[in-house]
Design a protein around this motif. Structure first.
Motif, PDB file in Angstrom:
ATOM      1  N   LEU A 288      -5.939  -5.057  -2.488  1.00  0.00           N
ATOM      2  CA  LEU A 288      -4.721  -5.780  -2.112  1.00  0.00           C
ATOM      3  C   LEU A 288      -5.579  -7.191  -1.532  1.00  0.00           C
ATOM      4  O   LEU A 288      -6.350  -6.869  -0.380  1.00  0.00           O
ATOM      5  CB  LEU A 288      -3.901  -5.235  -1.004  1.00  0.00           C
ATOM      6  CG  LEU A 288      -2.758  -6.120  -0.208  1.00  0.00           C
ATOM      7  CD1 LEU A 288      -1.852  -6.749  -1.239  1.00  0.00           C
ATOM      8  CD2 LEU A 288      -1.917  -5.294   0.716  1.00  0.00           C
TER       9      LEU A 288
ATOM     10  N   ASN B 173       1.400   1.674  -3.591  1.00  0.00           N
ATOM     11  CA  ASN B 173       0.089   2.439  -4.312  1.00  0.00           C
ATOM     12  C   ASN B 173      -1.075   2.131  -3.421  1.00  0.00           C
ATOM     13  O   ASN B 173      -1.636   1.246  -3.266  1.00  0.00           O
ATOM     14  CB  ASN B 173      -0.110   1.367  -5.393  1.00  0.00           C
ATOM     15  CG  ASN B 173      -1.420   1.932  -6.286  1.00  0.00           C
ATOM     16  OD1 ASN B 173      -2.148   2.766  -5.708  1.00  0.00           O
ATOM     17  ND2 ASN B 173      -1.519   1.179  -7.423  1.00  0.00           N
ATOM     18  N   GLN B 174      -1.490   3.179  -2.646  1.00  0.00           N
ATOM     19  CA  GLN B 174      -2.471   3.235  -1.854  1.00  0.00           C
ATOM     20  C   GLN B 174      -3.840   2.872  -2.340  1.00  0.00           C
ATOM     21  O   GLN B 174      -4.682   2.452  -1.538  1.00  0.00           O
ATOM     22  CB  GLN B 174      -2.376   4.639  -1.035  1.00  0.00           C
ATOM     23  CG  GLN B 174      -2.829   5.826  -1.997  1.00  0.00           C
ATOM     24  CD  GLN B 174      -2.990   7.173  -0.967  1.00  0.00           C
ATOM     25  OE1 GLN B 174      -2.542   7.277   0.055  1.00  0.00           O
ATOM     26  NE2 GLN B 174      -3.208   8.083  -1.818  1.00  0.00           N
ATOM     27  N   ASP B 175      -3.852   2.998  -3.313  1.00  0.00           N
ATOM     28  CA  ASP B 175      -5.465   2.904  -3.924  1.00  0.00           C
ATOM     29  C   ASP B 175      -5.526   1.271  -4.613  1.00  0.00           C
ATOM     30  O   ASP B 175      -6.457   1.165  -5.100  1.00  0.00           O
ATOM     31  CB  ASP B 175      -5.768   3.837  -5.499  1.00  0.00           C
ATOM     32  CG  ASP B 175      -5.545   5.312  -4.944  1.00  0.00           C
ATOM     33  OD1 ASP B 175      -6.150   5.477  -3.856  1.00  0.00           O
ATOM     34  OD2 ASP B 175      -5.084   6.233  -5.609  1.00  0.00           O
TER      35      ASP B 175
ATOM     36  N   LYS C 213      -2.893  -3.087   5.719  1.00  0.00           N
ATOM     37  CA  LYS C 213      -4.189  -2.209   4.851  1.00  0.00           C
ATOM     38  C   LYS C 213      -4.557  -2.857   3.942  1.00  0.00           C
ATOM     39  O   LYS C 213      -4.995  -2.295   2.692  1.00  0.00           O
ATOM     40  CB  LYS C 213      -3.534  -0.921   5.091  1.00  0.00           C
ATOM     41  CG  LYS C 213      -3.027  -0.013   5.904  1.00  0.00           C
ATOM     42  CD  LYS C 213      -2.465   1.323   5.278  1.00  0.00           C
ATOM     43  CE  LYS C 213      -1.940   1.885   6.451  1.00  0.00           C
ATOM     44  NZ  LYS C 213      -1.035   3.245   6.142  1.00  0.00           N
TER      45      LYS C 213
ATOM     46  N   LYS D 103       0.822  -1.178  -0.094  1.00  0.00           N
ATOM     47  CA  LYS D 103       0.134   0.084  -0.032  1.00  0.00           C
ATOM     48  C   LYS D 103       1.097   1.078  -0.054  1.00  0.00           C
ATOM     49  O   LYS D 103       0.480   2.171  -0.370  1.00  0.00           O
ATOM     50  CB  LYS D 103      -0.824   0.141   1.199  1.00  0.00           C
ATOM     51  CG  LYS D 103      -2.074  -0.945   1.075  1.00  0.00           C
ATOM     52  CD  LYS D 103      -3.289  -0.547  -0.025  1.00  0.00           C
ATOM     53  CE  LYS D 103      -4.425  -1.509   0.217  1.00  0.00           C
ATOM     54  NZ  LYS D 103      -5.704  -0.789  -0.479  1.00  0.00           N
ATOM     55  N   GLU D 104       2.201   1.149   0.329  1.00  0.00           N
ATOM     56  CA  GLU D 104       3.235   2.293   0.263  1.00  0.00           C
ATOM     57  C   GLU D 104       3.277   2.556  -1.090  1.00  0.00           C
ATOM     58  O   GLU D 104       3.398   3.645  -1.456  1.00  0.00           O
ATOM     59  CB  GLU D 104       4.494   2.147   1.048  1.00  0.00           C
ATOM     60  CG  GLU D 104       4.196   1.694   2.736  1.00  0.00           C
ATOM     61  CD  GLU D 104       5.318   1.399   3.457  1.00  0.00           C
ATOM     62  OE1 GLU D 104       6.541   1.495   2.683  1.00  0.00           O
ATOM     63  OE2 GLU D 104       5.409   0.941   4.356  1.00  0.00           O
TER      64      GLU D 104
ATOM     65  N   ASP E 252      -7.283  -5.215   1.665  1.00  0.00           N
ATOM     66  CA  ASP E 252      -8.866  -5.228   1.579  1.00  0.00           C
ATOM     67  C   ASP E 252      -9.249  -6.605   1.836  1.00  0.00           C
ATOM     68  O   ASP E 252     -10.375  -6.657   2.381  1.00  0.00           O
ATOM     69  CB  ASP E 252      -9.052  -4.964   0.307  1.00  0.00           C
ATOM     70  CG  ASP E 252      -8.672  -3.524  -0.187  1.00  0.00           C
ATOM     71  OD1 ASP E 252      -9.215  -2.663   0.158  1.00  0.00           O
ATOM     72  OD2 ASP E 252      -7.662  -3.389  -0.888  1.00  0.00           O
TER      73      ASP E 252
END
Length: 234
Positions: free
Chosen positions: A154, A149-151, A180, A146-147, A182
Motif C-alpha cells: 500500500l 487485503n492484508q498482503d 498500516k 489493509k482490511e 508500506d
C-alpha cells in the motif's frame, strides 16, 4: 502482476446539479499508471469524473468514481484481487446531508434536527440570499485497504500546505502506522508549480525525494516492484 491506482478527485452531491469537489486533475495517477502498463502489468484505475486518463490498453481497466461511497465499494471489490494499491486520489473529507435557507436555521431551537433531514427536491431552490449546508465526515478509505487485503503493498498520499519538512515527515509517519501502509508519499502544495512537484516517499527507514511527477512515478514504480520481489523471494 495487478496494480490498483486511485486518481483524480471525488464529487459529493448536494443535489442533482450541484456538488462539492476539489481541484485534483489525476495527472500524477495517469503517469504512474502508464509506468506499470508500459512494463506489462495490469492496472485497475479508479478515476474521478474529470481525471486525466492513460490511452486505452489491454492492460488497463478504468472505472469511473463519483463519490466516496462508490470509491469504497470498488475498493472492497478490487483490492483483494491486486498486489499493489497506490491511493493517490483526493477524497472528499465531508459529504452534504442537508442544505436549507439561513432563516430556517436561525429560527430553529434545535440544530440537531437538521442532521437527520434530507433534501427532497432534485434541485434546491436558489431564491434565498444565504444558505446553510450541513456536512457529515466521510470514512477514511485508506484505513480500510489493509482490511480488504492484508498482503497488498500500500502506497498512500499525504498533501499538506506550508509546513516544515519535520512536520511533513511526522504526519506521513503517523499515517503510515495508523493505516498500516508500506509507504506514504508526502508533499507540500507550495512545492508543486511550473512542472515541479517535490515530494518524499516515506517508510519506516527514511525518505526518498523526487522533484517531478515523472520522478515520483519512477520512484513509486521501482520501490514497489523491489518490495514485491523481495517478499516473493522471502
Amino acid at each position: 502482476m495487478k496494480v490498483l491506482i486511485t486518481s483524480g478527485g471525488t464529487t459529493e452531491n448536494i443535489d442533482k446539479v450541484r456538488g462539492i469537489t476539489n481541484f485534483a486533475t489525476g495527472s500524477l495517477g495517469k503517469i504512474i499508471a502508464e509506468k506499470y502498463i508500459e512494463d506489462g502489468h495490469f492496472v485497475i484505475l479508479l478515476a474521478g469524473k474529470n481525471a486525466k486518463l492513460p490511452d486505452p490498453s489491454d492492460n488497463l481497466k478504468i472505472i469511473s468514481i463519483s463519490d466516496t461511497q462508490s470509491l469504497d465499494e470498488n475498493m472492497a471489490k478490487y483490492v483483494p484481487q491486486v498486489d499493489i494499491v497506490i491511493h493517490s486520489m483526493a477524497v472528499s473529507d465531508y459529504s452534504p446531508i442537508y442544505m436549507t435557507d439561513f432563516g430556517e436555521v436561525a429560527t430553529s431551537n434545535d440544530l440537531n434536527e437538521f442532521l437527520n433531514m434530507k433534501n427532497s427536491s432534485k434541485k434546491i431552490s436558489s431564491k434565498s440570499d444565504y444558505q446553510v449546508l450541513f456536512l457529515k465526515k466521510n470514512p477514511k478509505i485508506i484505513s480500510k485497504i489493509k482490511e480488504y487485503n492484508q498482503d497488498v503493498i500500500l502506497v498512500g498520499f499525504k498533501l499538506l500546505v506550508g509546513v516544515s519538512k519535520k512536520e511533513l515527515f511526522s504526519v506521513a509517519r503517523t499515517s503510515l502506522n495508523k493505516n498500516k501502509a508500506d509507504y506514504i508519499f508526502a508533499n507540500d502544495l507550495e512545492d508543486i508549480f511550473d512542472g515541479q512537484h517535490i515530494g518524499y516517499l516515506v517508510d519506516e527507514n527514511g525518505e526518498k525525494i523526487a522533484h517531478t511527477k515523472s520522478e515520483i512515478a519512477d520512484l513509486i514504480f521501482t520501490t514497489t516492484l523491489q518490495k514485491l520481489k523481495g517478499e516473493a523471494n522471502g
